[in-house]
Design a protein around this motif. Structure first.
Motif, PDB file in Angstrom:
ATOM      1  N   ALA A   1       0.819  -1.212   0.000  1.00  0.00           N
ATOM      2  CA  ALA A   1       0.000   0.000   0.000  1.00  0.00           C
ATOM      3  C   ALA A   1       0.851   1.259   0.000  1.00  0.00           C
ATOM      4  CB  ALA A   1      -0.933  -0.007   1.206  1.00  0.00           C
ATOM      5  N   ASN A   2       2.002   1.205   0.648  1.00  0.00           N
ATOM      6  CA  ASN A   2       2.884   2.373   0.714  1.00  0.00           C
ATOM      7  C   ASN A   2       3.552   2.680  -0.615  1.00  0.00           C
ATOM      8  OD1 ASN A   2       2.376   2.946   3.373  1.00  0.00           O
ATOM      9  ND2 ASN A   2       4.291   2.100   4.163  1.00  0.00           N
ATOM     10  N   ARG A   3       3.382   1.809  -1.601  1.00  0.00           N
ATOM     11  CA  ARG A   3       3.942   2.036  -2.931  1.00  0.00           C
ATOM     12  C   ARG A   3       2.856   2.032  -4.006  1.00  0.00           C
ATOM     13  NH1 ARG A   3       7.743  -0.106   0.228  1.00  0.00           N
ATOM     14  NH2 ARG A   3       9.934   0.433  -0.138  1.00  0.00           N
ATOM     15  N   ASP A   4       1.628   2.286  -3.593  1.00  0.00           N
ATOM     16  CA  ASP A   4       0.507   2.295  -4.524  1.00  0.00           C
ATOM     17  C   ASP A   4       0.532   3.588  -5.342  1.00  0.00           C
ATOM     18  OD1 ASP A   4      -1.879   2.241  -5.867  1.00  0.00           O
ATOM     19  OD2 ASP A   4      -3.150   2.189  -4.079  1.00  0.00           O
ATOM     20  N   PRO A   5       0.781   3.512  -6.661  1.00  0.00           N
ATOM     21  CA  PRO A   5       0.813   4.736  -7.471  1.00  0.00           C
ATOM     22  C   PRO A   5      -0.542   5.437  -7.522  1.00  0.00           C
ATOM     23  CG  PRO A   5       0.896   2.785  -8.873  1.00  0.00           C
ATOM     24  CD  PRO A   5       1.069   2.311  -7.459  1.00  0.00           C
ATOM     25  N   GLY A   6      -1.628   4.695  -7.262  1.00  0.00           N
ATOM     26  CA  GLY A   6      -2.940   5.311  -7.233  1.00  0.00           C
ATOM     27  C   GLY A   6      -3.088   6.312  -6.106  1.00  0.00           C
ATOM     28  N   HIS A   7      -2.260   6.186  -5.078  1.00  0.00           N
ATOM     29  CA  HIS A   7      -2.298   7.136  -3.953  1.00  0.00           C
ATOM     30  C   HIS A   7      -1.088   8.053  -3.941  1.00  0.00           C
ATOM     31  CE1 HIS A   7      -3.312   8.637   0.052  1.00  0.00           C
ATOM     32  NE2 HIS A   7      -2.024   8.539   0.338  1.00  0.00           N
ATOM     33  N   TRP A   8       0.085   7.519  -4.245  1.00  0.00           N
ATOM     34  CA  TRP A   8       1.321   8.279  -4.079  1.00  0.00           C
ATOM     35  C   TRP A   8       1.804   8.952  -5.354  1.00  0.00           C
ATOM     36  CZ3 TRP A   8       2.266   8.981   0.834  1.00  0.00           C
ATOM     37  CH2 TRP A   8       1.835   8.028   1.749  1.00  0.00           C
ATOM     38  N   GLY A   9       1.134   8.679  -6.491  1.00  0.00           N
ATOM     39  CA  GLY A   9       1.530   9.319  -7.732  1.00  0.00           C
ATOM     40  C   GLY A   9       2.701   8.615  -8.406  1.00  0.00           C
ATOM     41  N   GLU A  10       3.457   9.361  -9.193  1.00  0.00           N
ATOM     42  CA  GLU A  10       4.545   8.768  -9.972  1.00  0.00           C
ATOM     43  C   GLU A  10       5.721   8.354  -9.092  1.00  0.00           C
ATOM     44  OE1 GLU A  10       5.730  11.461 -13.001  1.00  0.00           O
ATOM     45  OE2 GLU A  10       3.800  11.389 -14.074  1.00  0.00           O
ATOM     46  N   ARG A  11       6.383   7.310  -9.490  1.00  0.00           N
ATOM     47  CA  ARG A  11       7.608   6.794  -8.876  1.00  0.00           C
ATOM     48  C   ARG A  11       7.481   6.534  -7.372  1.00  0.00           C
ATOM     49  NH1 ARG A  11       9.079  10.838 -12.227  1.00  0.00           N
ATOM     50  NH2 ARG A  11       9.462  12.267 -10.523  1.00  0.00           N
ATOM     51  N   PRO A  12       6.421   5.873  -6.934  1.00  0.00           N
ATOM     52  CA  PRO A  12       6.274   5.600  -5.492  1.00  0.00           C
ATOM     53  C   PRO A  12       7.299   4.603  -4.974  1.00  0.00           C
ATOM     54  CG  PRO A  12       4.613   4.410  -6.715  1.00  0.00           C
ATOM     55  CD  PRO A  12       5.302   5.314  -7.709  1.00  0.00           C
TER      56      PRO A  12
ATOM     57  N   ARG B   1       9.463  13.993  -0.401  1.00  0.00           N
ATOM     58  CA  ARG B   1       8.077  13.589  -0.632  1.00  0.00           C
ATOM     59  C   ARG B   1       7.202  13.910   0.580  1.00  0.00           C
ATOM     60  NH1 ARG B   1       6.557   9.293  -3.857  1.00  0.00           N
ATOM     61  NH2 ARG B   1       8.654   8.411  -3.713  1.00  0.00           N
ATOM     62  N   ASP B   2       5.948  14.288   0.327  1.00  0.00           N
ATOM     63  CA  ASP B   2       4.965  14.400   1.396  1.00  0.00           C
ATOM     64  C   ASP B   2       4.438  12.994   1.664  1.00  0.00           C
ATOM     65  OD1 ASP B   2       2.933  14.868   3.150  1.00  0.00           O
ATOM     66  OD2 ASP B   2       1.731  16.107   1.808  1.00  0.00           O
ATOM     67  N   ALA B   3       5.015  12.336   2.653  1.00  0.00           N
ATOM     68  CA  ALA B   3       4.699  10.931   2.917  1.00  0.00           C
ATOM     69  C   ALA B   3       3.744  10.736   4.081  1.00  0.00           C
ATOM     70  CB  ALA B   3       5.982  10.143   3.165  1.00  0.00           C
ATOM     71  N   PHE B   4       3.155  11.813   4.579  1.00  0.00           N
ATOM     72  CA  PHE B   4       2.195  11.674   5.677  1.00  0.00           C
ATOM     73  C   PHE B   4       1.007  10.839   5.202  1.00  0.00           C
ATOM     74  CE2 PHE B   4       4.599  15.274   7.209  1.00  0.00           C
ATOM     75  CZ  PHE B   4       4.626  15.067   8.577  1.00  0.00           C
ATOM     76  N   GLY B   5       0.520   9.999   6.081  1.00  0.00           N
ATOM     77  CA  GLY B   5      -0.580   9.110   5.736  1.00  0.00           C
ATOM     78  C   GLY B   5      -0.123   7.708   5.389  1.00  0.00           C
ATOM     79  N   HIS B   6       1.184   7.466   5.404  1.00  0.00           N
ATOM     80  CA  HIS B   6       1.710   6.124   5.140  1.00  0.00           C
ATOM     81  C   HIS B   6       1.184   5.131   6.180  1.00  0.00           C
ATOM     82  CE1 HIS B   6       4.289   6.340   8.661  1.00  0.00           C
ATOM     83  NE2 HIS B   6       4.529   7.597   8.312  1.00  0.00           N
ATOM     84  N   LEU B   7       1.362   3.854   5.891  1.00  0.00           N
ATOM     85  CA  LEU B   7       0.888   2.804   6.798  1.00  0.00           C
ATOM     86  C   LEU B   7       2.037   2.131   7.536  1.00  0.00           C
ATOM     87  CD1 LEU B   7      -1.897   1.134   4.595  1.00  0.00           C
ATOM     88  CD2 LEU B   7      -2.020   3.163   6.069  1.00  0.00           C
ATOM     89  N   GLY B   8       3.144   2.830   7.665  1.00  0.00           N
ATOM     90  CA  GLY B   8       4.307   2.250   8.327  1.00  0.00           C
ATOM     91  C   GLY B   8       4.060   1.879   9.776  1.00  0.00           C
ATOM     92  N   PHE B   9       3.125   2.561  10.421  1.00  0.00           N
ATOM     93  CA  PHE B   9       2.762   2.235  11.797  1.00  0.00           C
ATOM     94  C   PHE B   9       1.317   1.769  11.884  1.00  0.00           C
ATOM     95  CE2 PHE B   9       6.266   5.116  13.535  1.00  0.00           C
ATOM     96  CZ  PHE B   9       7.042   4.040  13.924  1.00  0.00           C
ATOM     97  N   GLY B  10       0.824   1.202  10.791  1.00  0.00           N
ATOM     98  CA  GLY B  10      -0.556   0.760  10.783  1.00  0.00           C
ATOM     99  C   GLY B  10      -1.492   1.946  10.606  1.00  0.00           C
ATOM    100  N   TYR B  11      -2.755   1.746  10.998  1.00  0.00           N
ATOM    101  CA  TYR B  11      -3.768   2.787  10.793  1.00  0.00           C
ATOM    102  C   TYR B  11      -4.976   2.447  11.645  1.00  0.00           C
ATOM    103  CZ  TYR B  11      -6.536   6.220   8.128  1.00  0.00           C
ATOM    104  OH  TYR B  11      -7.307   7.292   7.754  1.00  0.00           O
ATOM    105  N   GLY B  12      -5.698   3.483  12.060  1.00  0.00           N
ATOM    106  CA  GLY B  12      -6.947   3.247  12.771  1.00  0.00           C
ATOM    107  C   GLY B  12      -6.740   2.893  14.231  1.00  0.00           C
TER     108      GLY B  12
END
Length: 414
Positions: free
Chosen positions: A324-335, A342-353
């Motif tokens: 998910a952290n490399r999904d081009p649908g969310h992160w754009g080109e060259r994820p 890069r503005d990487a806030f919102g990543h799932l490196g520490f899970g979510y929710g």
């Protein structure tokens, strides 16, 4: 289930040919094929794995998914065991292990609880891990990191950043926040960083509780002792989880961020020239270097529809932060690229929710202070070798990468 039985992939088990900074191409193939793809679990269950960002977030924040039952995905075969459908990893602790009171430890495991049970235990500890608390601990963490830098200088010129730097920073901070006195640090490491029995851990926790009852402080242990909602069994079980969880994740990220910078000199140059960029760059460290190939699986309590996929009740769904952290649908080109701007806030490196990492705010401070001090103290720092540059067995059946040794030279060779 709307997922076809025949998949356009060579496997329905997790791939073992990736590394923390260069995940398996199979994850990208899965993500391209669909938001959810089939995944086999060790108990024979045929479930799914979410590989796209929006699908992953939807699962992690949906209360219709339960943490029970605890199912582990099938991973790559162990070395020399090719052809066998079983994980290469060994559980850190046997599920369902009985504690000294005779109660199954997973019944009080924050990672296995839902709803009000989970909320009560999480509420008991969150105050010490808030943004405000993390900021208040910055001076202590900065001083402790400086001590570890001094220790590196004495040990150098060639050191293992994982063993000699990242792990001590993480373990000492862990003790500080929980309320484990400094004179118990070595014992804590022996029991919770190295190997020990459940009984040894509980003996340590119970002795520590008695000590802290007579000498309260501004820490997690004191909060738990003074919490009227918790009985003694809950306090002991929660402390056992907290002492064993999160610490490896922080040490891993410090080590992995170091490897990422030392193998991407243009990115390292940016942070050396603009040190103020290091604070937001921590998010990119966590996005690009996430250790969880998959998180603990959730099971649908009822039929659920997500991203056009019908998920029947009873289906277990694992989420892949690495994918998910490399999904081009969310992160754009060259994820797939490591980019500290890069503005990487919102990543799932520490899970979510609601099951996201409790200690992530303190972890951000640790990572930032550790990398800042490393770059400022050793302008000629160079990578010699790192185990994480080649595929390694997963560290746990839930599928997590290990940092492994990270050998560096602190100063240029004479």
């Amino acid at each position: 289930m709307t997922i076809p039985a025949e998949c356009p992939f060579h496997s329905r088990s997790l791939p073992g040919d990736g590394t923390p900074l260069a995940p398996s191409p199979q994850l990208a193939a899965w993500r391209e094929a669909g938001a959810f793809v089939p995944l086999d679990f060790q108990d024979g269950h045929e479930g799914l794995v979410a590989t796209r960002y929006e699908a992953a977030v939807a699962v992690l924040q949906d209360p219709r998914f339960s943490m029970r039952p605890s199912r582990m995905p099938v991973g790559p075969p162990a070395h020399g065991e090719e052809g066998k459908a079983e994980s290469a990893a060994v559980p850190l602790e046997a599920p369902g292990e009985l504690d000294a009171s005779g109660q199954a430890s997973d019944e009080l495991n924050l990672l296995n609880l839902d709803g009000d049970e989970h909320a009560k235990l999480r509420r008991a500890v969150t105050a010490r891990f808030s943004v405000r608390q993390a900021r208040a601990r910055e001076p202590w963490i900065r001083t402790m990191v400086a001590e570890q830098i001094a220790a590196l200088r004495e040990r150098g010129p060639v050191v293992d950043l994982w063993r000699d730097y990242a792990m001590p920073i993480s373990a000492r901070t862990h003790c500080h926040v929980l309320g484990i006195p400094e004179h118990h640090y070595e014992r804590f490491v022996a029991l919770f960083v190295e190997e020990s029995t459940a009984q040894q851990k509980y003996d340590f926790i119970r002795a520590l509780l008695e000590e802290r009852a007579d000498s309260p402080g501004e820490d997690v242990i004191t909060d738990l002792l003074q919490n009227p909602e918790l009985d003694r069994v809950e306090v002991e079980a929660l402390l056992r989880l907290l002492m064993g969880a999160g610490r490896d994740s922080v040490a891993y990220l410090i080590a992995t961020a170091s490897v990422a910078l030392l193998t991407n000199p243009e990115q390292l140059a940016i942070l050396r020239a603009e040190p103020e960029q290091l604070r937001p760059a921590v998010e990119e460290f966590m996005r690009a270097g996430a250790m969880f190939v998959t998180l603990f699986a959730r099971t649908a309590l009822e039929d659920v529809e997500i991203e056009g996929t019908h998920i029947p009740a009873g289906t277990s769904v694992s989420v892949s932060p690495v994918a998910a952290n490399r999904d081009p649908g969310h992160w754009g080109e060259r994820p797939e690229e490591f980019d500290v701007t890069r503005d990487a806030f919102g990543h799932l490196g520490f899970g979510y929710g609601i099951h996201g990492c409790i200690g992530q705010q303190v972890a951000r401070v640790e990572i930032r202070e550790a990398i800042t001090a490393l770059l400022e103290s050793f302008p000629e720092l160079a990578l010699v070798d790192a185990e994480q540059l080649t595929p390694q067995p997963f560290a746990h059946p839930v599928a997590v990468y290990e940092a492994g040794t990270v050998t560096v030279r602190l100063e240029a060779a004479a």
